[in-house]
Design a protein around this motif. Structure first.
Motif, PDB file in Angstrom:
ATOM      1  N   ARG A 109       0.835  -1.314  -0.115  1.00 13.42           N
ATOM      2  CA  ARG A 109       0.070   0.012   0.071  1.00 13.42           C
ATOM      3  C   ARG A 109       0.800   1.245   0.054  1.00 13.42           C
ATOM      4  O   ARG A 109       0.538   2.281  -0.835  1.00 13.42           O
ATOM      5  CB  ARG A 109      -0.807  -0.017   1.012  1.00 13.42           C
ATOM      6  CG  ARG A 109      -1.810   1.196   1.219  1.00 13.42           C
ATOM      7  CD  ARG A 109      -2.986   1.105   2.500  1.00 13.42           C
ATOM      8  NE  ARG A 109      -4.018  -0.172   2.161  1.00 13.42           N
ATOM      9  CZ  ARG A 109      -3.752  -1.346   3.140  1.00 13.42           C
ATOM     10  NH1 ARG A 109      -2.981  -1.288   4.055  1.00 13.42           N
ATOM     11  NH2 ARG A 109      -4.430  -2.290   2.656  1.00 13.42           N
ATOM     12  N   LYS A 110       1.927   1.319   0.972  1.00  9.82           N
ATOM     13  CA  LYS A 110       2.858   2.485   0.849  1.00  9.82           C
ATOM     14  C   LYS A 110       3.591   2.694  -0.716  1.00  9.82           C
ATOM     15  O   LYS A 110       3.609   3.872  -0.942  1.00  9.82           O
ATOM     16  CB  LYS A 110       4.105   2.444   2.076  1.00  9.82           C
ATOM     17  CG  LYS A 110       3.448   2.300   3.125  1.00  9.82           C
ATOM     18  CD  LYS A 110       4.374   2.146   4.375  1.00  9.82           C
ATOM     19  CE  LYS A 110       3.805   1.708   5.889  1.00  9.82           C
ATOM     20  NZ  LYS A 110       4.697   1.144   6.817  1.00  9.82           N
ATOM     21  N   ALA A 112       2.623   1.599  -3.372  1.00  9.79           N
ATOM     22  CA  ALA A 112       1.552   2.157  -4.603  1.00  9.79           C
ATOM     23  C   ALA A 112       1.196   3.618  -4.390  1.00  9.79           C
ATOM     24  O   ALA A 112       1.141   4.286  -5.458  1.00  9.79           O
ATOM     25  CB  ALA A 112       0.121   1.041  -4.178  1.00  9.79           C
ATOM     26  N   THR A 113       1.238   4.273  -3.193  1.00  9.41           N
ATOM     27  CA  THR A 113       1.062   5.666  -3.172  1.00  9.41           C
ATOM     28  C   THR A 113       2.118   6.200  -3.663  1.00  9.41           C
ATOM     29  O   THR A 113       2.072   7.586  -3.844  1.00  9.41           O
ATOM     30  CB  THR A 113       0.807   5.851  -1.610  1.00  9.41           C
ATOM     31  OG1 THR A 113       1.679   5.497  -0.795  1.00  9.41           O
ATOM     32  CG2 THR A 113      -0.634   5.237  -1.235  1.00  9.41           C
ATOM     33  N   HIS A 117       5.440  -0.239  -8.401  1.00  8.65           N
ATOM     34  CA  HIS A 117       4.739  -1.250  -8.280  1.00  8.65           C
ATOM     35  C   HIS A 117       5.420  -2.533  -7.608  1.00  8.65           C
ATOM     36  O   HIS A 117       6.696  -2.386  -7.313  1.00  8.65           O
ATOM     37  CB  HIS A 117       4.633  -2.104  -9.769  1.00  8.65           C
ATOM     38  CG  HIS A 117       3.786  -1.422 -10.651  1.00  8.65           C
ATOM     39  ND1 HIS A 117       2.498  -0.959 -10.684  1.00  8.65           N
ATOM     40  CD2 HIS A 117       4.177  -0.152 -11.741  1.00  8.65           C
ATOM     41  CE1 HIS A 117       2.011   0.123 -11.505  1.00  8.65           C
ATOM     42  NE2 HIS A 117       3.039   0.578 -12.262  1.00  8.65           N
ATOM     43  N   CYS A 128      -3.117  -8.469   7.824  1.00 12.96           N
ATOM     44  CA  CYS A 128      -3.920  -7.759   6.872  1.00 12.96           C
ATOM     45  C   CYS A 128      -3.841  -8.820   5.425  1.00 12.96           C
ATOM     46  O   CYS A 128      -4.277  -8.244   4.354  1.00 12.96           O
ATOM     47  CB  CYS A 128      -3.407  -6.524   6.138  1.00 12.96           C
ATOM     48  SG  CYS A 128      -3.510  -5.245   7.876  1.00 12.96           S
ATOM     49  N   GLU A 147      -8.718  -8.451  -4.727  1.00 15.53           N
ATOM     50  CA  GLU A 147      -8.205  -7.320  -4.857  1.00 15.53           C
ATOM     51  C   GLU A 147      -8.790  -6.306  -3.955  1.00 15.53           C
ATOM     52  O   GLU A 147     -10.137  -6.366  -3.811  1.00 15.53           O
ATOM     53  CB  GLU A 147      -8.402  -6.776  -6.483  1.00 15.53           C
ATOM     54  CG  GLU A 147      -7.874  -5.376  -6.362  1.00 15.53           C
ATOM     55  CD  GLU A 147      -7.859  -5.152  -8.023  1.00 15.53           C
ATOM     56  OE1 GLU A 147      -7.681  -3.501  -8.309  1.00 15.53           O
ATOM     57  OE2 GLU A 147      -8.046  -5.936  -8.852  1.00 15.53           O
ATOM     58  N   ASN A 148      -8.102  -5.516  -3.242  1.00 14.40           N
ATOM     59  CA  ASN A 148      -8.720  -4.652  -2.128  1.00 14.40           C
ATOM     60  C   ASN A 148      -9.033  -3.313  -2.926  1.00 14.40           C
ATOM     61  O   ASN A 148      -8.880  -3.091  -4.070  1.00 14.40           O
ATOM     62  CB  ASN A 148      -7.969  -4.509  -0.916  1.00 14.40           C
ATOM     63  CG  ASN A 148      -6.647  -3.719  -1.209  1.00 14.40           C
ATOM     64  OD1 ASN A 148      -6.341  -3.193  -2.092  1.00 14.40           O
ATOM     65  ND2 ASN A 148      -5.587  -3.784  -0.392  1.00 14.40           N
ATOM     66  N   ASP A 149      -9.515  -2.397  -2.052  1.00 17.89           N
ATOM     67  CA  ASP A 149      -9.968  -1.205  -2.746  1.00 17.89           C
ATOM     68  C   ASP A 149      -8.929  -0.235  -3.222  1.00 17.89           C
ATOM     69  O   ASP A 149      -8.950   0.537  -4.108  1.00 17.89           O
ATOM     70  CB  ASP A 149     -10.887  -0.198  -1.688  1.00 17.89           C
ATOM     71  CG  ASP A 149     -12.234  -0.958  -1.240  1.00 17.89           C
ATOM     72  OD1 ASP A 149     -12.689  -1.718  -2.124  1.00 17.89           O
ATOM     73  OD2 ASP A 149     -12.369  -0.744  -0.005  1.00 17.89           O
ATOM     74  N   ASP A 150      -7.446  -0.466  -2.671  1.00 17.54           N
ATOM     75  CA  ASP A 150      -6.278   0.223  -3.080  1.00 17.54           C
ATOM     76  C   ASP A 150      -5.868  -0.235  -4.250  1.00 17.54           C
ATOM     77  O   ASP A 150      -4.799   0.170  -4.790  1.00 17.54           O
ATOM     78  CB  ASP A 150      -5.341   0.104  -1.904  1.00 17.54           C
ATOM     79  CG  ASP A 150      -5.761   0.672  -0.584  1.00 17.54           C
ATOM     80  OD1 ASP A 150      -6.621   1.879  -0.740  1.00 17.54           O
ATOM     81  OD2 ASP A 150      -5.386   0.180   0.373  1.00 17.54           O
ATOM     82  N   GLY A 151      -6.365  -1.299  -4.977  1.00 22.00           N
ATOM     83  CA  GLY A 151      -5.816  -2.275  -6.135  1.00 22.00           C
ATOM     84  C   GLY A 151      -4.684  -2.961  -5.757  1.00 22.00           C
ATOM     85  O   GLY A 151      -3.889  -3.622  -6.692  1.00 22.00           O
ATOM     86  N   ILE A 152      -4.500  -3.551  -4.571  1.00 25.54           N
ATOM     87  CA  ILE A 152      -3.627  -4.555  -4.253  1.00 25.54           C
ATOM     88  C   ILE A 152      -4.116  -5.945  -4.333  1.00 25.54           C
ATOM     89  O   ILE A 152      -5.301  -6.233  -3.730  1.00 25.54           O
ATOM     90  CB  ILE A 152      -2.882  -4.337  -2.933  1.00 25.54           C
ATOM     91  CG1 ILE A 152      -2.433  -2.991  -2.776  1.00 25.54           C
ATOM     92  CG2 ILE A 152      -2.172  -5.416  -2.448  1.00 25.54           C
ATOM     93  CD1 ILE A 152      -2.043  -2.519  -1.464  1.00 25.54           C
TER      94      ILE A 152
END
Length: 156
Positions: A109-110, A112-113, A117, A128, A147-152
């Motif tokens: 997540r970190k 991706a922000t 990739h 998690c 896939e979660n809401d963050d696209g992971i």
């Protein structure tokens, strides 16, 4: 001295799109407070280094492990190590490959922000992780993922 050498090398080398993190032990038998002993290895004594490698096995960045890190949770220490090694390459659309020691959904997540990739082998006992993917019973050749809401995306 190593920081100086790494910064000079980084001025003259632009890495490709794909980078990878890993750790290495440099054999060393002298006296040093943070020298490590691993009984099973051929060279039992050495200095552990975290490395960011790029195309052609070139070490683009490195950090020497000098003993226990300040965090108690290894996942947080691994996040710090990876983000520190990738500091100059974040926000540039690169793809980072790691082994299972440095992986977590939080680190993905970190990264991706920060426009990076992340391809990893995820340990099943990490926090998690989607329970449905971890506990899924699959036959040979089957793939299951979420896939979660963050696209992971986590695949099994």
């Amino acid at each position: 001295m190593i920081g100086y050498l790494v910064s000079k090398d980084q001025k003259f080398y632009i890495p490709s799109e794909i980078v990878c993190t890993d750790e290495t032990r440099v054999p060393f038998r002298g006296r040093l407070k943070f020298r490590q002993y691993i009984k099973e290895k051929i060279h039992k004594f050495g200095i552990k280094t975290f490395k960011l490698c790029v195309n052609g096995a070139y070490t683009y960045n490195m950090k020497i492990y000098c003993g226990t890190e300040s965090e108690n949770d290894w996942v947080l220490v691994a996040d710090k190590v990876v983000l520190g090694l990738m500091n100059n390459l974040l926000d540039s659309g690169r793809i980072l490959f790691t082994d299972n020691r440095y992986t977590s959904v939080g680190l993905a997540r970190k990264l991706a922000t920060r426009g990076t990739h992340f391809v990893e082998i995820l340990r099943s006992n990490r926090k998690c992780n989607p329970k449905n993917v971890i506990t899924a019973s699959l036959n040979r050749g089957q793939i299951f993922g979420m896939e979660n809401d963050d696209g992971i995306t986590v695949l099994k």
